[in-house]
Scaffold this motif. Structure first.
Motif, PDB file in Angstrom:
ATOM      1  N   ARG A 163       0.834  -1.202   0.000  1.00 28.32           N
ATOM      2  CA  ARG A 163       0.000   0.000   0.000  1.00 28.32           C
ATOM      3  C   ARG A 163       0.870   1.252   0.000  1.00 28.32           C
ATOM      4  NH1 ARG A 163      -2.815  -3.129   3.929  1.00 28.32           N
ATOM      5  NH2 ARG A 163      -4.745  -3.987   3.072  1.00 28.32           N
ATOM      6  N   ALA A 164       1.900   1.258   0.840  1.00 30.83           N
ATOM      7  CA  ALA A 164       2.784   2.422   0.913  1.00 30.83           C
ATOM      8  C   ALA A 164       3.476   2.657  -0.424  1.00 30.83           C
ATOM      9  CB  ALA A 164       3.814   2.230   2.018  1.00 30.83           C
ATOM     10  N   ALA A 165       3.929   1.591  -1.074  1.00 35.42           N
ATOM     11  CA  ALA A 165       4.602   1.731  -2.370  1.00 35.42           C
ATOM     12  C   ALA A 165       3.661   2.313  -3.420  1.00 35.42           C
ATOM     13  CB  ALA A 165       5.146   0.376  -2.820  1.00 35.42           C
ATOM     14  N   LEU A 166       2.422   1.851  -3.447  1.00 35.74           N
ATOM     15  CA  LEU A 166       1.455   2.362  -4.414  1.00 35.74           C
ATOM     16  C   LEU A 166       1.107   3.820  -4.132  1.00 35.74           C
ATOM     17  CD1 LEU A 166      -0.955  -0.713  -4.670  1.00 35.74           C
ATOM     18  CD2 LEU A 166       0.545   0.148  -6.472  1.00 35.74           C
ATOM     19  N   GLU A 167       0.962   4.160  -2.883  1.00 38.91           N
ATOM     20  CA  GLU A 167       0.608   5.533  -2.526  1.00 38.91           C
ATOM     21  C   GLU A 167       1.750   6.510  -2.794  1.00 38.91           C
ATOM     22  OE1 GLU A 167      -2.650   4.730   1.037  1.00 38.91           O
ATOM     23  OE2 GLU A 167      -0.513   4.907   1.540  1.00 38.91           O
ATOM     24  N   GLU A 168       2.989   5.993  -2.815  1.00 36.03           N
ATOM     25  CA  GLU A 168       4.159   6.841  -3.044  1.00 36.03           C
ATOM     26  C   GLU A 168       4.651   6.799  -4.489  1.00 36.03           C
ATOM     27  OE1 GLU A 168       6.871   5.352  -0.128  1.00 36.03           O
ATOM     28  OE2 GLU A 168       5.554   5.888   1.554  1.00 36.03           O
ATOM     29  N   GLY A 169       3.945   6.098  -5.350  1.00 34.83           N
ATOM     30  CA  GLY A 169       4.329   6.034  -6.751  1.00 34.83           C
ATOM     31  C   GLY A 169       5.464   5.073  -7.041  1.00 34.83           C
ATOM     32  N   ALA A 212     -11.469   1.201  -1.816  1.00 32.15           N
ATOM     33  CA  ALA A 212     -10.246   0.757  -2.487  1.00 32.15           C
ATOM     34  C   ALA A 212      -9.074   1.691  -2.203  1.00 32.15           C
ATOM     35  CB  ALA A 212     -10.481   0.679  -3.993  1.00 32.15           C
ATOM     36  N   LEU A 213      -7.897   1.113  -2.116  1.00 36.31           N
ATOM     37  CA  LEU A 213      -6.681   1.904  -2.036  1.00 36.31           C
ATOM     38  C   LEU A 213      -6.495   2.659  -3.345  1.00 36.31           C
ATOM     39  CD1 LEU A 213      -3.837   2.301  -0.456  1.00 36.31           C
ATOM     40  CD2 LEU A 213      -3.022   0.844  -2.299  1.00 36.31           C
ATOM     41  N   GLN A 214      -6.179   3.938  -3.273  1.00 38.30           N
ATOM     42  CA  GLN A 214      -5.941   4.732  -4.475  1.00 38.30           C
ATOM     43  C   GLN A 214      -4.447   4.997  -4.616  1.00 38.30           C
ATOM     44  OE1 GLN A 214      -8.669   8.073  -5.600  1.00 38.30           O
ATOM     45  NE2 GLN A 214      -6.812   9.263  -5.300  1.00 38.30           N
ATOM     46  N   PRO A 215      -3.849   4.581  -5.730  1.00 37.38           N
ATOM     47  CA  PRO A 215      -2.410   4.813  -5.912  1.00 37.38           C
ATOM     48  C   PRO A 215      -2.070   6.299  -6.045  1.00 37.38           C
ATOM     49  CG  PRO A 215      -3.252   3.168  -7.445  1.00 37.38           C
ATOM     50  CD  PRO A 215      -4.436   3.837  -6.828  1.00 37.38           C
ATOM     51  N   CYS A 216      -0.788   6.567  -6.033  1.00 33.10           N
ATOM     52  CA  CYS A 216      -0.285   7.931  -6.198  1.00 33.10           C
ATOM     53  C   CYS A 216      -0.830   8.564  -7.476  1.00 33.10           C
ATOM     54  CB  CYS A 216       1.242   7.881  -6.246  1.00 33.10           C
ATOM     55  SG  CYS A 216       2.035   9.459  -6.540  1.00 33.10           S
ATOM     56  N   ALA A 217      -1.224   9.840  -7.377  1.00 34.92           N
ATOM     57  CA  ALA A 217      -1.656  10.556  -8.575  1.00 34.92           C
ATOM     58  C   ALA A 217      -0.507  10.614  -9.571  1.00 34.92           C
ATOM     59  CB  ALA A 217      -2.110  11.966  -8.217  1.00 34.92           C
TER      60      ALA A 217
END
Length: 311
Positions: A163-169, A212-217
């Protein structure tokens, strides 16, 4: 794969080898646990099974969902699990560790062998751990196998890290830990028609649901499965500052598929994410924005050169 959405006996006449866990993301560690259960079942004439659970709507207990249920089911089934129970958490959350073993593992699964990670907990208030599981299962003749935790860059693979990796791009890190590309399959919905009407880049809109988890913009190199074929694409996730400058503008997920035409509204095509391309930013003109979209699409087509386009 047979899916059960309540506590009920599964089909395991000779007994089952059961993988235990929440399995959000079905990452490398989960795959090891599920795969071990499948291998044991094949070797011993047992049914390959998995027990997990579904949280109530709005629950934050496990964080934002990495995969839709459809994607989660597809990935688990591909590993060879035959019987899959996904009971609502409230159906068993008050069971003591002893009652959990009897009610779930014995009565529902006819379990002969169990597989889990060393951080597995069970029973009311997570009172049971792997040692307690062994204690309760030994007199019942049920084997308990602790599968080594998968590692990535010297640390344990976990849904939290993904989750952290997706949120941080950090898409490359997320995909490495997942063991397969991050993907969504949300329904295609109507947008505002800006891509087709003003930019010459018609897009498919698959907006994220609240759970749902939303990834980094940003802009991603992706591919999407449409009409039986994988198509290279470019996907933007964000608030579209060039065309919508409102402070409360909605976040959208829009995919430009340069070589595809057709109506797919209401369908749920799988969209796989392969590379983070660039951040979302405001352009001085729609021409500049359209140029970026086409550039990203060209990069995606180049990225997938040589990749088999069918599955």
């Amino acid at each position: 794969m047979q899916i059960y959405q309540s506590l009920t006996p599964v089909r395991a006449p000779q007994g089952s080898a059961v993988a235990l866990g929440y399995f959000d993301g079905v990452h490398c560690g989960h795959r090891a646990v599920l795969g071990a259960a499948v291998d044991c079942a094949k070797a011993n004439g047992l049914t390959a099974a998995a027990f997990t659970f579904e949280l109530p709507a709005g629950s934050t207990l496990k964080g934002g969902r990495i995969l839709s249920l459809r994607q989660k089911h597809a990935r688990v089934a591909a590993l060879g699990i035959e019987e899959y129970q996904e009971a609502p958490f409230d159906e068993f959350r008050t069971l003591s560790p002893k009652d959990f073993v009897q009610t779930v593992l014995v009565e529902c699964f006819n379990a002969k062998e169990l597989f889990c990670g060393d951080n597995f907990t069970f029973g009311a208030r997570a009172a049971g751990n792997v040692e307690r599981l062994r204690e309760l299962c030994k007199p019942l003749g049920i084997g308990v196998h602790i599968v080594p935790m998968a590692q990535y860059q010297g640390q344990t693979v976990s849904s939290t890290r993904i989750r952290a990796a997706l949120e941080e791009g950090r898409l490359a890190d997320a995909n490495a830990m997942l063991g397969t590309p991050y993907a969504i399959d949300w329904p295609v919905v109507h947008g505002k028609g800006i891509g087709s009407g003003k930019l010459g880049t018609p897009t498919l809109n698959q907006n994220y649901p609240a759970a749902a988890l939303q990834p980094c913009a940003g802009v991603y190199l992706t591919r999407i499965f449409l009409n039986g074929t994988w198509w290279p694409a470019a996907t933007g996730i964000g608030k579209r500052p060039t065309v919508d400058q409102s402070a409360d503008a909605a976040v959208t997920c829009e995919t430009f598929v340069p070589d595809f035409t057709g109506n797919v509204y209401g369908q749920q095509p799988v969209l796989e994410f392969y590379k983070y391309f660039c951040p979302v930013r405001k352009f001085n003109s729609l021409i500049e924005l359209a140029a970026l979209i086409h550039h990203a699409a060209d990069e995606s087509k180049a990225y997938f050169v040589g990749v088999n386009a069918t599955k």
